[in-house]
Design an enzyme around this catalytic site. Structure first.
Site, PDB file in Angstrom:
ATOM      1  N   ASN A  99       0.864  -1.171   0.000  1.00 39.63           N
ATOM      2  CA  ASN A  99       0.000   0.000   0.000  1.00 39.63           C
ATOM      3  C   ASN A  99       0.904   1.225   0.000  1.00 39.63           C
ATOM      4  OD1 ASN A  99      -1.707   2.127   0.650  1.00 39.63           O
ATOM      5  ND2 ASN A  99      -3.040   0.811   1.864  1.00 39.63           N
ATOM      6  N   ILE A 100       0.808   2.059  -1.007  1.00 38.50           N
ATOM      7  CA  ILE A 100       1.769   3.163  -1.116  1.00 38.50           C
ATOM      8  C   ILE A 100       1.579   4.222  -0.024  1.00 38.50           C
ATOM      9  CG2 ILE A 100       2.217   2.864  -3.588  1.00 38.50           C
ATOM     10  CD1 ILE A 100       0.464   5.462  -3.996  1.00 38.50           C
ATOM     11  N   TYR A 128     -16.748   9.834  -4.357  1.00 41.87           N
ATOM     12  CA  TYR A 128     -16.279  11.227  -4.239  1.00 41.87           C
ATOM     13  C   TYR A 128     -17.085  12.042  -3.231  1.00 41.87           C
ATOM     14  CZ  TYR A 128     -14.413   9.954  -8.902  1.00 41.87           C
ATOM     15  OH  TYR A 128     -13.824   9.322  -9.963  1.00 41.87           O
ATOM     16  N   TYR A 208     -12.563  14.831  -6.001  1.00 44.14           N
ATOM     17  CA  TYR A 208     -11.655  14.031  -6.855  1.00 44.14           C
ATOM     18  C   TYR A 208     -10.969  14.923  -7.891  1.00 44.14           C
ATOM     19  CZ  TYR A 208     -10.778  10.606 -10.731  1.00 44.14           C
ATOM     20  OH  TYR A 208     -10.265   9.856 -11.777  1.00 44.14           O
ATOM     21  N   ASN A 237     -13.143   8.497 -20.110  1.00 44.19           N
ATOM     22  CA  ASN A 237     -13.998   7.307 -20.055  1.00 44.19           C
ATOM     23  C   ASN A 237     -13.488   6.137 -20.893  1.00 44.19           C
ATOM     24  OD1 ASN A 237     -15.797   9.758 -19.288  1.00 44.19           O
ATOM     25  ND2 ASN A 237     -16.878   7.998 -18.483  1.00 44.19           N
ATOM     26  N   TYR A 354     -26.622   8.475  -5.685  1.00 46.74           N
ATOM     27  CA  TYR A 354     -25.272   8.736  -5.167  1.00 46.74           C
ATOM     28  C   TYR A 354     -25.254   9.396  -3.788  1.00 46.74           C
ATOM     29  CZ  TYR A 354     -23.286   8.024  -9.911  1.00 46.74           C
ATOM     30  OH  TYR A 354     -22.882   7.517 -11.114  1.00 46.74           O
TER      31      TYR A 354
HETATM   32  N1  LIG Z   1     -10.797   4.168 -16.341  1.00 44.89           N
HETATM   33  C1  LIG Z   1     -10.885   5.410 -16.770  1.00 44.89           C
HETATM   34  O1  LIG Z   1     -11.504   5.689 -17.778  1.00 44.89           O
HETATM   35  C2  LIG Z   1     -10.197   6.529 -16.045  1.00 44.89           C
HETATM   36  C3  LIG Z   1     -10.634   7.800 -16.346  1.00 44.89           C
HETATM   37  C4  LIG Z   1     -10.022   8.886 -15.754  1.00 44.89           C
HETATM   38  C5  LIG Z   1      -8.958   8.693 -14.906  1.00 44.89           C
HETATM   39  N2  LIG Z   1      -8.533   7.449 -14.638  1.00 44.89           N
HETATM   40  C6  LIG Z   1      -7.384   7.327 -13.734  1.00 44.89           C
HETATM   41  O2  LIG Z   1      -6.568   6.227 -14.131  1.00 44.89           O
HETATM   42  C7  LIG Z   1      -6.066   5.546 -12.987  1.00 44.89           C
HETATM   43  C8  LIG Z   1      -6.412   4.066 -13.042  1.00 44.89           C
HETATM   44  O3  LIG Z   1      -7.811   3.909 -13.191  1.00 44.89           O
HETATM   45  P1  LIG Z   1      -8.531   2.491 -13.286  1.00 44.89           P
HETATM   46  O4  LIG Z   1      -9.763   2.706 -14.065  1.00 44.89           O
HETATM   47  O5  LIG Z   1      -7.571   1.451 -13.708  1.00 44.89           O
HETATM   48  O6  LIG Z   1      -8.937   2.281 -11.756  1.00 44.89           O
HETATM   49  P2  LIG Z   1      -8.832   0.977 -10.829  1.00 44.89           P
HETATM   50  O7  LIG Z   1      -9.547   1.295  -9.564  1.00 44.89           O
HETATM   51  O8  LIG Z   1      -9.259  -0.221 -11.582  1.00 44.89           O
HETATM   52  O9  LIG Z   1      -7.269   0.859 -10.552  1.00 44.89           O
HETATM   53  C9  LIG Z   1      -6.584   1.541  -9.539  1.00 44.89           C
HETATM   54  C10 LIG Z   1      -5.683   0.556  -8.831  1.00 44.89           C
HETATM   55  O10 LIG Z   1      -4.893   1.283  -7.870  1.00 44.89           O
HETATM   56  C11 LIG Z   1      -4.777   0.471  -6.703  1.00 44.89           C
HETATM   57  N3  LIG Z   1      -4.507   1.327  -5.546  1.00 44.89           N
HETATM   58  C12 LIG Z   1      -5.291   2.340  -5.086  1.00 44.89           C
HETATM   59  N4  LIG Z   1      -4.733   2.877  -3.990  1.00 44.89           N
HETATM   60  C13 LIG Z   1      -3.581   2.186  -3.748  1.00 44.89           C
HETATM   61  C14 LIG Z   1      -2.586   2.275  -2.740  1.00 44.89           C
HETATM   62  N5  LIG Z   1      -2.678   3.159  -1.753  1.00 44.89           N
HETATM   63  N6  LIG Z   1      -1.541   1.438  -2.810  1.00 44.89           N
HETATM   64  C15 LIG Z   1      -1.442   0.523  -3.795  1.00 44.89           C
HETATM   65  N7  LIG Z   1      -2.367   0.372  -4.778  1.00 44.89           N
HETATM   66  C16 LIG Z   1      -3.422   1.213  -4.741  1.00 44.89           C
HETATM   67  C17 LIG Z   1      -6.130  -0.230  -6.593  1.00 44.89           C
HETATM   68  O11 LIG Z   1      -6.050  -1.389  -5.783  1.00 44.89           O
HETATM   69  C18 LIG Z   1      -6.458  -0.515  -8.049  1.00 44.89           C
HETATM   70  O12 LIG Z   1      -6.042  -1.809  -8.426  1.00 44.89           O
HETATM   71  C19 LIG Z   1      -6.624   6.311 -11.779  1.00 44.89           C
HETATM   72  O13 LIG Z   1      -5.655   7.222 -11.339  1.00 44.89           O
HETATM   73  C20 LIG Z   1      -7.822   7.045 -12.318  1.00 44.89           C
HETATM   74  O14 LIG Z   1      -8.077   8.226 -11.594  1.00 44.89           O
HETATM   75  C21 LIG Z   1      -9.144   6.358 -15.170  1.00 44.89           C
HETATM   76  O1  LIG Z   2     -13.866   7.506 -16.736  1.00 44.14           O
HETATM   77  C1  LIG Z   2     -13.530   8.700 -16.747  1.00 44.14           C
HETATM   78  O2  LIG Z   2     -13.086   9.287 -17.702  1.00 44.14           O
HETATM   79  C2  LIG Z   2     -13.674   9.524 -15.500  1.00 44.14           C
HETATM   80  O3  LIG Z   2     -15.011   9.638 -15.296  1.00 44.14           O
HETATM   81  C3  LIG Z   2     -15.671   8.994 -14.272  1.00 44.14           C
HETATM   82  O4  LIG Z   2     -16.767   9.851 -14.047  1.00 44.14           O
HETATM   83  P1  LIG Z   2     -18.112   9.626 -14.786  1.00 44.14           P
HETATM   84  O5  LIG Z   2     -17.984   9.535 -16.269  1.00 44.14           O
HETATM   85  O6  LIG Z   2     -19.051  10.646 -14.293  1.00 44.14           O
HETATM   86  O7  LIG Z   2     -18.487   8.218 -14.154  1.00 44.14           O
HETATM   87  P2  LIG Z   2     -19.445   7.040 -14.548  1.00 44.14           P
HETATM   88  O8  LIG Z   2     -19.741   6.281 -13.312  1.00 44.14           O
HETATM   89  O9  LIG Z   2     -18.853   6.261 -15.639  1.00 44.14           O
HETATM   90  O10 LIG Z   2     -20.809   7.762 -14.975  1.00 44.14           O
HETATM   91  C4  LIG Z   2     -21.074   8.296 -16.242  1.00 44.14           C
HETATM   92  C5  LIG Z   2     -22.458   8.901 -16.235  1.00 44.14           C
HETATM   93  O11 LIG Z   2     -23.444   7.870 -16.093  1.00 44.14           O
HETATM   94  C6  LIG Z   2     -24.342   8.180 -15.037  1.00 44.14           C
HETATM   95  N1  LIG Z   2     -24.797   6.885 -14.454  1.00 44.14           N
HETATM   96  C7  LIG Z   2     -23.914   6.061 -13.815  1.00 44.14           C
HETATM   97  C8  LIG Z   2     -24.318   4.839 -13.327  1.00 44.14           C
HETATM   98  C9  LIG Z   2     -25.669   4.432 -13.480  1.00 44.14           C
HETATM   99  O12 LIG Z   2     -26.101   3.315 -13.073  1.00 44.14           O
HETATM  100  N2  LIG Z   2     -26.517   5.262 -14.119  1.00 44.14           N
HETATM  101  C10 LIG Z   2     -26.125   6.475 -14.615  1.00 44.14           C
HETATM  102  O13 LIG Z   2     -26.975   7.203 -15.186  1.00 44.14           O
HETATM  103  C11 LIG Z   2     -23.586   9.109 -14.116  1.00 44.14           C
HETATM  104  O14 LIG Z   2     -24.458   9.911 -13.366  1.00 44.14           O
HETATM  105  C12 LIG Z   2     -22.772   9.905 -15.128  1.00 44.14           C
HETATM  106  O15 LIG Z   2     -23.566  10.934 -15.658  1.00 44.14           O
HETATM  107  C13 LIG Z   2     -14.858   8.848 -13.018  1.00 44.14           C
HETATM  108  O16 LIG Z   2     -14.789  10.022 -12.307  1.00 44.14           O
HETATM  109  C14 LIG Z   2     -13.464   8.418 -13.248  1.00 44.14           C
HETATM  110  O17 LIG Z   2     -13.335   7.059 -13.338  1.00 44.14           O
HETATM  111  C15 LIG Z   2     -12.799   9.011 -14.402  1.00 44.14           C
HETATM  112  O18 LIG Z   2     -11.974  10.026 -13.916  1.00 44.14           O
END
Ligand SMILES: NC(=O)c1ccc[n+]([C@@H]2O[C@H](COP(=O)([O-])OP(=O)(O)OC[C@H]3O[C@@H](n4cnc5c(N)ncnc54)[C@H](O)[C@@H]3O)[C@@H](O)[C@H]2O)c1
Ligand SMILES: O=C(O)[C@H]1O[C@H](OP(=O)(O)OP(=O)(O)OC[C@H]2O[C@@H](n3ccc(=O)[nH]c3=O)[C@H](O)[C@@H]2O)[C@H](O)[C@@H](O)[C@@H]1O
Length: 412
Positions: A99-100, A128, A208, A237, A354
């Site tokens: 855990n970082i 959030y 966030y 996304n 939420y």
């Molecule tokens: N998925 C997306 O579209 C998206 C969009 C915007 C931003 N991001 C960013 O990209 C990154 C990765 O997103 P993801 O979708 O893979 O999320 P995720 O939750 O699947 O992955 C995050 C990983 O970080 C690990 N982690 C969290 N806190 C930790 C800690 N203290 N020590 C060690 N490990 C830790 C978690 O266990 C998890 O496996 C995040 O920083 C997120 O904010 C993702």
């Molecule tokens: O993926 C991303 O790029 C970023 O956007 C996400 O934010 P958001 O797109 O709002 O998150 P989602 O949970 O994917 O929701 C998308 C939209 O669907 C809506 N939603 C979500 C879930 C649901 O069951 N129904 C529904 O209408 C939410 O209100 C929102 O408007 C998250 O903040 C992050 O993972 C990331 O930074």
């Protein structure tokens, strides 16, 4: 201490073996965008066990000679890359469960690496406004030592931020019937010119985005004042297999994942998809495999990626959340062979779904000029195609487990 020395010895051994392998296979050396040979790197990937991390590890193992020191508290999503020992990349990926927040081994791992990729974060909107302290600590405070160790040890950093740093569009503040709402200048999100527009402090949704914005500013300042070599990624996304969890199957029953997993869960359970506040918000979705190509280019082209902030998304895949629900319902019927239910969607208020303090980004279209110019990257996969492959995966992975979990209470 002996534990640390042991793990540093193991890492050094892996690096030696890989450098030798690289020399031996010099005839098949891959080149970067400028035609220079790509040397094998040791990459400290923090958050490697998550959705994006698992796909990035897969890519680096199957298509490169780089070594990954995979840091996370979980490894379920990368288990298939760690075992068995006979895998072709065995020895090029090591899992470090830590855990970082509180582990002194982190600095040693960063020091042993050429590059650190930081993905660790709490990044689910349901957290959030309900866990704002954990959200701020995770996205800002916990990322501080990573930036510090990279800066002090002259190590390159690729840090994952988010498109949420843009917040709401300028256009959302104009009257509904204003013709300016149609002008891209009022809604396209551009790294170097768009402002960051968040709601009031009671709207804790923005905890966030605000924490991510501050860590971006800190990294940028480390670059400007202390010469840190950095790249900041703003994902828009990214979706695909292994994203989040299905509540009650591989995550808590009461948990609320991101929209892809929420809607997948509803489809698997044959219940209506919940549209928050009418499902009018708009998003652009990019296929994880396209997006990983962009990160791969950043890793292997430091001269083109350092000092930049990159939007990574697919501007051609824009839909309202309602349209996403309709498309997912149609695609799921196709891939599962099951008819869709009579009432495929229902409306819920954001407060009900939420809780207090939720707010939303209205529209998110990435400007692609910078990433296109620096790395020549463009997304390829249409929304329909990416949903087809993702929902095929969801159906194969979860349908039987969901069926059994629904049948269980009846059997009892
Ligand atoms: N998925 C997306 O579209 C998206 C969009 C915007 C931003 N991001 C960013 O990209 C990154 C990765 O997103 P993801 O979708 O893979 O999320 P995720 O939750 O699947 O992955 C995050 C990983 O970080 C690990 N982690 C969290 N806190 C930790 C800690 N203290 N020590 C060690 N490990 C830790 C978690 O266990 C998890 O496996 C995040 O920083 C997120 O904010 C993702
Ligand atoms: O993926 C991303 O790029 C970023 O956007 C996400 O934010 P958001 O797109 O709002 O998150 P989602 O949970 O994917 O929701 C998308 C939209 O669907 C809506 N939603 C979500 C879930 C649901 O069951 N129904 C529904 O209408 C939410 O209100 C929102 O408007 C998250 O903040 C992050 O993972 C990331 O930074």
């Amino acid at each position: 201490i002996s534990h640390r020395i042991q793990s540093i010895r193991e890492i050094n051994l892996v690096r030696k073996v890989n450098t030798r392998r690289y020399r031996m296979s010099a005839s098949s050396v891959r080149v970067d965008l400028d035609g220079n040979p790509i040397k094998p790197l040791t990459i400290c990937m923090i958050g490697a066990g998550g959705f994006i991390g698992s796909h990035l590890c897969e890519k680096l193992m199957s298509e490169t000679q780089h070594t990954v020191l995979a840091v996370d508290v979980y490894n379920d999503k990368i288990k298939h890359l760690l075992e068995p020992d006979s895998l072709p990349w065995a020895g090029r990926i090591q899992f470090h469960r830590l855990n970082i927040k509180n582990d002194s081994r982190l600095e040693g791992l960063i020091k042993c690496s050429d590059l650190t990729v930081n993905l660790a974060a709490i990044c689910t909107p349901a957290d959030y406004n309900t866990r704002p302290l954990d959200t701020i600590y995770s996205n800002f405070i916990d990322a501080l030592p990573v930036v510090k160790y990279c800066s002090e040890n002259n190590k390159r950093l690729i840090h994952f931020s988010t498109c949420e740093v843009y917040g709401k569009t300028i256009g959302s503040f104009l009257p509904q019937d204003s013709p300016l709402r149609q002008d891209p200048a009022y809604y396209i999100l551009k790294e170097d010119t768009s402002p960051c527009i968040f709601g009031s402090i009671e709207k804790q949704r923005w905890s966030y985005a605000c924490a991510k914005q501050l860590i971006e500013r800190l990294i940028y300042a480390e670059g400007a004042e202390n010469g840190l070599e950095f790249t900041i990624v703003r994902p828009f996304n990214w979706i695909g297999p292994r994203m989040d969890f299905i509540p009650g199957i591989d995550g808590p029953s009461e948990g609320v994942p991101r929209v892809l997993a929420c809607f997948s869960n509803n489809l698997l359970r044959r219940e209506p998809l919940k549209l928050v506040d009418g499902g009018e918000s708009q998003r652009t979705f990019v296929y994880i495999k396209d997006a990983i190509e962009a990160v791969h280019l950043m890793i292997e082209n430091p001269a083109r990626a350092n000092g930049h902030i990159f939007n990574v998304g697919n501007p051609n895949n824009e839909v309202t959340v309602r349209q996403l629900a309709e498309m997912m319902t149609e695609v799921y019927a196709k891939v599962s062979g099951e008819d869709s239910i009579e009432t495929p969607t229902i409306d819920v208020s954001s407060k009900e779904f939420y809780g207090e303090g939720y707010d939303d980004s209205d529209k998110r279209i990435p400007d692609m000029t910078i990433i296109n110019k620096q790395l020549g990257w463009d997304p390829k996969t249409s929304l329909w195609d990416l949903l087809e492959s993702t929902l095929t995966y969801q159906h194969r992975t979860y349908a039987e487990a969901v069926r059994q979990s629904i049948a269980k209470p009846l059997a009892n």
